[in-house]
Design a protein around this motif. Structure first.
Motif, PDB file in Angstrom:
ATOM      1  N   THR A 127      36.554  14.877  62.492  1.00 51.60           N
ATOM      2  CA  THR A 127      35.896  14.445  61.481  1.00 51.60           C
ATOM      3  C   THR A 127      35.515  13.035  61.378  1.00 51.60           C
ATOM      4  O   THR A 127      34.840  12.408  60.689  1.00 51.60           O
ATOM      5  N   SER A 128      35.934  12.218  62.604  1.00 58.41           N
ATOM      6  CA  SER A 128      35.683  10.904  62.691  1.00 58.41           C
ATOM      7  C   SER A 128      34.516  11.106  63.734  1.00 58.41           C
ATOM      8  O   SER A 128      34.371  11.478  64.811  1.00 58.41           O
ATOM      9  N   ASP A 129      33.453  10.083  63.683  1.00 56.24           N
ATOM     10  CA  ASP A 129      32.787   9.600  64.793  1.00 56.24           C
ATOM     11  C   ASP A 129      32.920   8.762  65.735  1.00 56.24           C
ATOM     12  O   ASP A 129      32.274   8.301  66.536  1.00 56.24           O
ATOM     13  N   LYS A 130      34.130   8.089  65.656  1.00 56.37           N
ATOM     14  CA  LYS A 130      34.456   7.182  66.606  1.00 56.37           C
ATOM     15  C   LYS A 130      35.550   7.835  67.623  1.00 56.37           C
ATOM     16  O   LYS A 130      36.403   8.613  67.297  1.00 56.37           O
ATOM     17  N   PRO A 131      35.661   7.225  68.659  1.00 58.70           N
ATOM     18  CA  PRO A 131      36.825   7.453  69.769  1.00 58.70           C
ATOM     19  C   PRO A 131      38.026   6.912  69.477  1.00 58.70           C
ATOM     20  O   PRO A 131      38.232   5.878  68.557  1.00 58.70           O
ATOM     21  N   ILE A 132      39.230   7.384  69.562  1.00 59.81           N
ATOM     22  CA  ILE A 132      40.420   7.246  69.089  1.00 59.81           C
ATOM     23  C   ILE A 132      41.397   6.800  70.110  1.00 59.81           C
ATOM     24  O   ILE A 132      41.495   7.122  71.278  1.00 59.81           O
ATOM     25  N   VAL A 133      42.146   5.608  69.718  1.00 56.37           N
ATOM     26  CA  VAL A 133      43.195   5.029  70.750  1.00 56.37           C
ATOM     27  C   VAL A 133      44.594   5.375  69.839  1.00 56.37           C
ATOM     28  O   VAL A 133      44.761   4.950  69.049  1.00 56.37           O
ATOM     29  N   VAL A 134      45.344   6.131  70.586  1.00 51.51           N
ATOM     30  CA  VAL A 134      46.854   6.294  70.112  1.00 51.51           C
ATOM     31  C   VAL A 134      47.761   5.266  70.634  1.00 51.51           C
ATOM     32  O   VAL A 134      47.941   5.332  71.642  1.00 51.51           O
ATOM     33  N   LEU A 135      48.278   4.651  69.466  1.00 51.99           N
ATOM     34  CA  LEU A 135      49.424   3.665  69.712  1.00 51.99           C
ATOM     35  C   LEU A 135      50.770   4.208  68.916  1.00 51.99           C
ATOM     36  O   LEU A 135      50.472   4.976  68.227  1.00 51.99           O
ATOM     37  N   PHE A 136      51.758   3.613  69.264  1.00 45.90           N
ATOM     38  CA  PHE A 136      52.748   4.329  68.780  1.00 45.90           C
ATOM     39  C   PHE A 136      54.192   3.129  69.003  1.00 45.90           C
ATOM     40  O   PHE A 136      54.079   2.248  69.805  1.00 45.90           O
ATOM     41  N   GLY A 137      55.136   3.528  68.273  1.00 51.66           N
ATOM     42  CA  GLY A 137      56.173   2.960  68.193  1.00 51.66           C
ATOM     43  C   GLY A 137      56.972   3.402  69.485  1.00 51.66           C
ATOM     44  O   GLY A 137      56.975   4.362  69.716  1.00 51.66           O
ATOM     45  N   LEU A 138      57.713   2.292  69.997  1.00 50.88           N
ATOM     46  CA  LEU A 138      58.287   2.696  71.200  1.00 50.88           C
ATOM     47  C   LEU A 138      59.201   3.574  71.262  1.00 50.88           C
ATOM     48  O   LEU A 138      59.604   4.530  72.110  1.00 50.88           O
ATOM     49  N   GLU A 139      60.240   4.040  70.055  1.00 44.37           N
ATOM     50  CA  GLU A 139      61.095   4.891  69.983  1.00 44.37           C
ATOM     51  C   GLU A 139      60.552   6.437  69.991  1.00 44.37           C
ATOM     52  O   GLU A 139      61.271   7.360  69.884  1.00 44.37           O
ATOM     53  N   TYR A 140      58.956   6.591  69.918  1.00 40.48           N
ATOM     54  CA  TYR A 140      58.542   7.681  70.078  1.00 40.48           C
ATOM     55  C   TYR A 140      57.556   7.856  71.580  1.00 40.48           C
ATOM     56  O   TYR A 140      57.091   8.837  71.830  1.00 40.48           O
ATOM     57  N   ALA A 141      58.137   7.294  72.336  1.00 43.86           N
ATOM     58  CA  ALA A 141      57.428   7.070  73.574  1.00 43.86           C
ATOM     59  C   ALA A 141      57.905   8.309  74.370  1.00 43.86           C
ATOM     60  O   ALA A 141      57.094   9.044  74.999  1.00 43.86           O
ATOM     61  N   HIS A 142      59.134   8.881  73.989  1.00 37.91           N
ATOM     62  CA  HIS A 142      59.638  10.107  74.805  1.00 37.91           C
ATOM     63  C   HIS A 142      58.642  11.415  74.356  1.00 37.91           C
ATOM     64  O   HIS A 142      58.613  12.418  75.318  1.00 37.91           O
TER      65      HIS A 142
ATOM     66  N   ASP B  98      34.881  -0.898  67.979  1.00 44.68           N
ATOM     67  CA  ASP B  98      34.098   0.528  67.877  1.00 44.68           C
ATOM     68  C   ASP B  98      35.121   1.749  67.909  1.00 44.68           C
ATOM     69  O   ASP B  98      34.653   2.857  67.733  1.00 44.68           O
ATOM     70  N   TYR B  99      36.444   1.299  68.122  1.00 41.75           N
ATOM     71  CA  TYR B  99      37.387   2.649  68.275  1.00 41.75           C
ATOM     72  C   TYR B  99      38.289   2.690  67.008  1.00 41.75           C
ATOM     73  O   TYR B  99      38.290   1.755  66.266  1.00 41.75           O
ATOM     74  N   LEU B 100      38.728   3.763  66.874  1.00 42.82           N
ATOM     75  CA  LEU B 100      39.909   4.046  65.696  1.00 42.82           C
ATOM     76  C   LEU B 100      41.273   4.216  66.035  1.00 42.82           C
ATOM     77  O   LEU B 100      41.224   4.799  67.389  1.00 42.82           O
ATOM     78  N   LEU B 101      41.984   3.197  65.494  1.00 43.74           N
ATOM     79  CA  LEU B 101      43.376   3.213  66.061  1.00 43.74           C
ATOM     80  C   LEU B 101      44.199   3.918  65.269  1.00 43.74           C
ATOM     81  O   LEU B 101      44.366   4.021  64.229  1.00 43.74           O
ATOM     82  N   TYR B 102      44.930   4.837  65.962  1.00 41.94           N
ATOM     83  CA  TYR B 102      45.859   6.015  65.423  1.00 41.94           C
ATOM     84  C   TYR B 102      47.411   5.612  65.838  1.00 41.94           C
ATOM     85  O   TYR B 102      47.771   5.813  66.918  1.00 41.94           O
ATOM     86  N   TRP B 103      48.271   5.180  64.771  1.00 39.62           N
ATOM     87  CA  TRP B 103      49.393   4.719  64.980  1.00 39.62           C
ATOM     88  C   TRP B 103      50.497   5.587  64.595  1.00 39.62           C
ATOM     89  O   TRP B 103      50.487   6.254  63.753  1.00 39.62           O
ATOM     90  N   VAL B 104      51.331   6.121  65.714  1.00 39.09           N
ATOM     91  CA  VAL B 104      52.261   7.028  65.604  1.00 39.09           C
ATOM     92  C   VAL B 104      53.689   6.271  65.328  1.00 39.09           C
ATOM     93  O   VAL B 104      54.159   5.811  66.162  1.00 39.09           O
ATOM     94  N   GLY B 105      54.175   6.362  63.936  1.00 38.42           N
ATOM     95  CA  GLY B 105      55.704   5.480  63.844  1.00 38.42           C
ATOM     96  C   GLY B 105      55.669   5.037  62.507  1.00 38.42           C
ATOM     97  O   GLY B 105      54.740   5.578  61.480  1.00 38.42           O
ATOM     98  N   ALA B 106      56.546   4.086  61.951  1.00 34.96           N
ATOM     99  CA  ALA B 106      56.868   3.658  60.920  1.00 34.96           C
ATOM    100  C   ALA B 106      55.962   2.380  60.435  1.00 34.96           C
ATOM    101  O   ALA B 106      55.499   1.790  61.534  1.00 34.96           O
ATOM    102  N   ASP B 107      56.056   2.171  59.336  1.00 36.33           N
ATOM    103  CA  ASP B 107      55.458   0.909  58.749  1.00 36.33           C
ATOM    104  C   ASP B 107      56.659  -0.149  58.878  1.00 36.33           C
ATOM    105  O   ASP B 107      57.158  -0.615  57.916  1.00 36.33           O
TER     106      ASP B 107
END
Length: 504
Positions: free
Chosen positions: A127-142, A229-238
């Motif tokens: 649904t987004s017209d932007k490319p996405i960069v997935v970032l994450f908390g290091l506890e979810y690296a596995h 121009d990118y959307l950041l998708y964060w995987v993790g806690a606030d």
């Protein structure tokens, strides 16, 4: 998951054996301290059963708790007390470079539904017209590889083809850190893990590289291709790591996947409001005269250089600087220094941002100090958290401060900074008496001769001289002072109180 998998006992034992370490410090945060004894027992058993342990050297393990500063940084001060050869850091980390000791980082393995995360990511990307960069908390690296595999399956089931999805995954910069390598990548992970793009995995190594909080990623290089121009998708806690991302990339659209509740959170207004608060603190710091430099780390590489840079910056601005080392700051500790108008906290990126609403004086970051004390500096909206980046991006400039008056938004008028000529004379001889400091322009006349405006002190000595209470007054009298006999007995019932009770 079992304990050996979560704490990566086998990899830790191999790390210790390969480098022949004999004194190993194990650093646990408070929430993982309950597992420390079991981890030590598992490590001893694994080392005892190792096939290549021909040296038969006994390995001593030392558990470190209640770290001197933030638990995300390697506590090299505590490790040096027991002459440790290395530090094994468990739990959340900022991956700040170490100064003297090698370190192995065990990020942990927080639970996450890889299929649900990939489904939400695929739906949002379609649904987004932007490319996405997935970032994450290091506890979810596995779980990142599982999320990538689940994303491929989800894309094959959905109507969206993989050629339309432009999703880039960040990598962990390192899990083994050597101080001599100046924060180079130690485990061979570099560049981009690849993404679901039209040209799958091609051309990414030559793109623009970004890094934050122990993560790094490459984006295809293009004149019109910028990170905003990118959307950041964060995987993790606030948490502090997410706040670091929001402040650093405030111009990007950011969403967060909450792994605990398996849902996407699009409202990050609370984090963006922090910028308004920080801008107010910058304006307040411009009117400060006495600045305290809080040392928030003794292990992160380059902290001494940043402290000296802050002192030079404050001195050139005509202000007084005091360096304070007190461990983790709290309102009670800093209340002992009421003469300081503002504090500069030199620490890692994830602990330097303190909410100072409960403190008597505001606490700012080194980046905010450079904006406040460099005349003519303007905030463009960019925010730098890592003081290692400040050393390269904002080097110390030997330029003269402007002599004209400065407009203060908080005072609502023009103010003049401290006289540079007087400051140089005072620093040269250092013999300015406390009485002269009190007499020196603590009161100035404004346009009305009958009106007097009080000006704040310029140093700790002036502040102390202007105080109404200087301690207990000693009366110079030749006559002896009378003494009074105090109460006798216990606090639950003094002798005179017991006699009164018996009479009743």
């Amino acid at each position: 998951m079992d304990l050996e998998s979560i704490y990566e006992v086998s990899r830790t034992a191999s790390f210790i054996r390969s480098r022949n370490f004999t004194r190993v410090a194990l650093q646990f945060p408070d929430e993982l301290l309950k597992d420390s004894t079991r981890v030590v027992s598992a490590l001893r058993e694994k080392l005892r059963s190792g096939e290549d342990s021909g040296s038969n050297k006994a390995v001593g393990f030392y558990v470190m708790a209640d770290t001197t500063y933030g638990s995300c940084c390697v506590d090299e001060v505590a490790a040096s007390h027991i002459n440790a050869n290395c530090v094994i850091h468990y739990g959340h980390t900022c991956l700040s470079p170490t100064s003297t000791l090698p370190a192995l980082f065990i990020f942990g393995k927080a639970p996450i539904s890889a299929s649900n995360c990939a489904e939400n990511l695929s739906n949002y990307a379609s649904t987004s017209d932007k490319p996405i960069v997935v970032l994450f908390g290091l506890e979810y690296a596995h779980a990142m590889q599982d999320i990538k595999d689940a994303l491929v399956m989800e894309s094959s089931r959905s109507e969206v083809s993989t050629s339309r999805l432009q999703i880039y995954f960040a990598d962990v910069m390192c899990s083994v850190m050597n101080p001599s390598e100046n924060f180079e990548i130690s485990n061979g992970l570099s560049g981009l893990n690849g993404g679901l793009t039209a040209n799958h995995g091609s051309g990414n190594a030559m793109g623009t590289q970004y890094s934050i909080g122990g993560l790094s990623w490459n984006l295809p290089e293009s004149p019109t291709n910028i990170l905003h121009d990118y959307l950041l998708y964060w995987v993790g806690a606030d948490n502090a790591a997410f706040a670091n991302v929001v402040l650093t990339f405030s111009g990007c659209e950011i969403v967060r996947y909450d792994a605990a509740e398996n849902r996407i959170v699009t409202d990050v207004s609370a984090q963006r409001r922090i910028l308004k608060r920080r801008y107010y603190l910058v304006e307040k710091a411009k009117d400060a005269n006495i600045i305290g430099i809080l040392v928030g780390t003794l292990g992160v590489a380059g902290y001494l250089h940043m402290i000296h840079q802050m002192k030079d910056l404050i001195t050139r601005a005509g202000k007084k600087a005091y360096t304070l080392v007190m461990g983790r700051p709290n309102p009670a500790k800093l209340a002992n220094f009421p003469e300081c108008d503002v504090f500069v906290y030199v620490s890692c990126a994830q602990t330097t941002l303190l909410d100072s609403k409960e403190f008597l004086a505001p606490i700012i970051t080194p980046f905010e100090a450079m904006l406040a004390f460099n005349r003519g500096s303007q905030w463009t909206g960019a925010y730098v958290m890592e003081f290692q980046d400040l050393m390269t991006s904002f080097p110390a400039e030997q330029r003269d401060q402007l002599e004209e008056a400065r407009f203060s938004f908080l005072l609502g008028g023009y103010v003049e900074d401290f006289d540079q000529e007087e400051a140089s004379k005072e620093n040269g001889d250092g013999t300015l008496a406390l009485v002269k400091a009190t007499e020196k322009a603590l009161h100035v006349l404004d346009n009305d001769p009958q009106s007097v405006t009080k000006v704040t002190a310029k140093s700790g000595g002036e502040y102390f001289a202007a105080r109404s209470f200087h301690g207990l007054e000693i009366r110079n009298s030749s006559l002896p002072e009378p003494f009074i006999i105090g109460r006798a007995g216990k606090a639950s019932g003094y002798n005179d109180e017991k006699s009164k009770q018996e009479s009743l």
